[in-house]
Scaffold this active site. Structure first.
Site, PDB file in Angstrom:
ATOM      1  N   GLY A 299      51.555  58.243  27.175  1.00  0.00           N
ATOM      2  CA  GLY A 299      53.306  56.904  27.689  1.00  0.00           C
ATOM      3  C   GLY A 299      53.663  56.020  26.465  1.00  0.00           C
ATOM      4  N   SER A 300      54.318  55.119  26.811  1.00  0.00           N
ATOM      5  CA  SER A 300      54.789  54.545  25.558  1.00  0.00           C
ATOM      6  C   SER A 300      53.613  53.715  24.596  1.00  0.00           C
ATOM      7  CB  SER A 300      55.527  52.910  26.446  1.00  0.00           C
ATOM      8  OG  SER A 300      56.534  53.872  26.727  1.00  0.00           O
ATOM      9  N   THR A 301      52.669  53.614  24.565  1.00  0.00           N
ATOM     10  CA  THR A 301      51.995  53.024  23.816  1.00  0.00           C
ATOM     11  C   THR A 301      52.307  54.570  22.550  1.00  0.00           C
ATOM     12  OG1 THR A 301      50.101  55.364  24.492  1.00  0.00           O
ATOM     13  CG2 THR A 301      49.921  52.740  25.084  1.00  0.00           C
ATOM     14  N   PHE A 302      52.694  55.660  22.724  1.00  0.00           N
ATOM     15  CA  PHE A 302      53.251  57.066  21.909  1.00  0.00           C
ATOM     16  C   PHE A 302      54.473  56.225  21.379  1.00  0.00           C
ATOM     17  CE2 PHE A 302      51.467  61.314  21.373  1.00  0.00           C
ATOM     18  CZ  PHE A 302      50.280  60.923  21.475  1.00  0.00           C
ATOM     19  N   LYS A 303      54.994  55.158  21.326  1.00  0.00           N
ATOM     20  CA  LYS A 303      55.759  54.532  20.888  1.00  0.00           C
ATOM     21  C   LYS A 303      55.540  54.081  18.895  1.00  0.00           C
ATOM     22  CE  LYS A 303      58.907  54.314  24.660  1.00  0.00           C
ATOM     23  NZ  LYS A 303      59.509  54.323  25.573  1.00  0.00           N
TER      24      LYS A 303
END
Length: 569
Positions: free
Chosen positions: A290-294
């Site tokens: 999820g958004s941890t990949f941002k």
């Protein structure tokens, strides 16, 4: 001489005396014969016994049906970085039978069942009636069981002393320390790793003398490990999740200070260790993060030189590509700067950051950070990440915000550590490692300037964005949330999420990464949220609050979570 002559003369003169003397000689001869015969019988009996003893002493264990000696199965102690015992050998008794000496198999089983109620009646009966010289009945008894069986007085039963593994910390560090089998051989975790480093060869050669086996020192701190295990267990119950996990990583050395996943098992009684839900999700579980990949998307854009912190991206309308439409969860409907893309967790902005770099550059960057490579570390339970065979535009866009590739939470933590430690990728280790050893294996993956910028946006997100719930007074925490819809039957589910939070502290000079996960969490109470900020972020906060002082981080209240703006150029 004179006496002998006189006696001889008298015998010659008296015929009667000659007769008596002859009879005496005849009788004495028969007596001597009987004595010699008796001696011969006894001699032959004792010779037979002695020969049998010599024979039994000369044959090997395999020929007699007995198992080999357990002396060679000694293992070294495993200790934490402070010398606290995590695993050690203890002596235990195992029950065997000599079926040829069992008088009544039924009676023997009935008596044994009073001490060992779980004994398999049919299997044990077949063993006792087999006529074999040796069969195992029950391995690794407790002292009480051994004593109770001795009191039964069943002939043909015996005990052999063996070694078994004892884990003082129980389930607290089960997935790291691992397990041994019934023969004291490592089958998972660091126990298996130790065997692969030559212990099994020493055991086979008979050289595994416990006096010569030095303890194996791990990188984990048992105190911090206990905190992590406690907080994820509480969090799993509190947020009604099917699983939870966390890792604490030293960003300077790559040492894993603590890592746990629940549900887990007790290695002292691992009856459920093979259950489907008993999985070390931190290193052996694959997830869309999820958004941890941002974190990686933002770092990639900045490191490419094509984007700066002041660059703006148009997030006024959704992105349509093929049959897919990319929305923002809480869209602002305007142009966003790079820090705003990060703190508002804009899917649209992240997709456009990836577009600025290009498909090949995007893929290369994630491989450079090791996110899509199989992680190299001592722990055997490591999953290989997945990615599209051929990257297309749609893949790059969705991967920018954490969908379309799967990796492990531990690899995500390691990649994030490289973003805040000055730009160095350091493969994780579960063994104690010095700073010099870490420097020797570190690889430069992003620039110092990019690392400075990532520390800034992490701190800013904790001050103004989704990381607010993870703040700990005095410890200047920064981080990023990630709420990803899980794939169920090939489709993204609207009501099943995999949540994560990655935190770093203290943000002016990060020393540690804490990454937490909650699998399919629910709202704590009706009306409350179930996104990562509401569960994984709070678990991370609790871990930091309880462990920071133990990790040697001193609190500082002088500039509470103030994000210092770095150069925009």
């Amino acid at each position: 001489m004179i006496g002998k002559l006189l006696r001889r003369a008298s015998k010659e003169q008296d015929p009667g005396s000659i007769i008596v003397d002859g009879a005496r000689k005849a009788t004495g001869g028969k007596a001597r014969n009987r004595v010699l015969m008796t001696m011969a019988v006894f001699f032959s009996i004792y010779a037979t016994i002695a020969g049998r003893l010599v024979y039994l002493g000369s044959i090997d264990n395999d020929a007699s049906g007995a198992p080999p000696s357990r002396v060679t199965t000694s293992r070294p102690d495993i200790v934490d970085r402070n010398g606290e015992l995590l695993a050690t050998d203890i002596k235990t008794a195992s029950l065997y039978a000599e079926p040829r000496h069992i008088v009544d198999a039924d009676e023997a089983i009935e008596k044994l069942a009073t001490v060992l109620p779980e004994i398999d009646y049919e299997q044990t009966y077949n063993k006792l009636k087999s006529g074999a010289g040796f069969v195992w009945l029950q391995r690794q008894l407790t002292p009480k069981q051994q004593n109770d069986i001795m009191q039964l007085g069943v002939p043909g039963l015996g005990f052999r002393t063996e070694k078994r593994r004892f884990y003082p910390s129980g389930s607290t560090s089960a997935y790291i320390v691992g397990l041994t089998n019934i023969d004291n051989q490592g089958i998972s975790g660091m126990e298996k790793y130790i065997d692969g480093q030559g212990l099994s060869d020493l055991q086979l050669s008979g050289l595994a003398d416990p006096k010569d086996l030095a303890p194996v020192k791990l990188s984990i701190d048992l105190r911090v490990q206990h905190i992590v295990h406690d907080e994820i267990a509480v969090g799993m119950e509190k947020y009604h999740a099917i699983a939870a996990g966390a890792v604490v990583l030293n960003v300077k050395t790559g040492e894993v200070l603590a890592m746990a996943s629940v549900p887990d098992f007790d290695p002292n009684n691992p009856y459920n260790a093979q259950d489907k839900d008993r999985l070390n999700r931190m290193s052996a579980g694959l997830y869309e993060m999820g958004s941890t990949f941002k974190s990686f998307t933002t770092a990639m854009a900045l490191d490419s030189g094509k984007v700066s912190l002041s660059t703006k991206f148009d997030a006024t309308r959704p992105i349509r590509i093929g049959r897919q439409t990319i929305h923002d969860f809480h869209g602002k409907g305007r142009w966003l700067t790079v820090p705003e893309v990060f703190i508002y967790s804009s899917n649209i902005g992240s997709a456009k950051e990836a577009e600025a770099v290009g498909i090949e550059g995007h893929r290369e960057f994630l491989h450079r950070l090791g996110i899509l490579e199989k992680m190299q570390t001592e722990l055997p339970e490591v999953a290989r990440p997945t990615e599209p065979k051929v990257w297309k535009q749609v893949h790059s866009i969705t991967i920018a915000f954490g969908h379309g590739v799967s990796t492990t939470p531990l690899q995500t933590a390691v990649g994030c550590a490289a973003l805040v430690n000055g730009g160095y990728l350091i493969e994780p280790t579960f063994l104690a490692r010095t700073q010099e050893e870490a420097n020797a294996v570190a690889k430069k993956v992003v620039s110092e300037k990019t690392s400075d910028a990532m520390r800034y946006v992490y701190a800013l997100n904790a001050e103004k964005g989704s990381g607010r719930n993870a703040r700990v007074p005095g410890y200047r925490v920064g981080g990023k949330t990630g709420t990803a819809e899980k794939v169920v039957n090939g489709r993204y589910s609207k009501d099943k999420n995999f949540n994560a939070f990655v935190a770093a502290f203290p943000m002016d000079d990060p020393q540690y990464i804490v990454l937490t996960i909650a699998d399919e969490p629910k709202a704590e109470k009706p009306g409350m949220g179930a996104t990562a900020a509401s569960n994984a972020g709070i678990i991370a906060r609790n871990i930091i609050a309880r462990s920071a002082a133990l990790l040697g981080v001193k609190p500082d209240f002088s500039h509470e979570n103030g994000a210092t703006l770095v150069s925009m150029e």
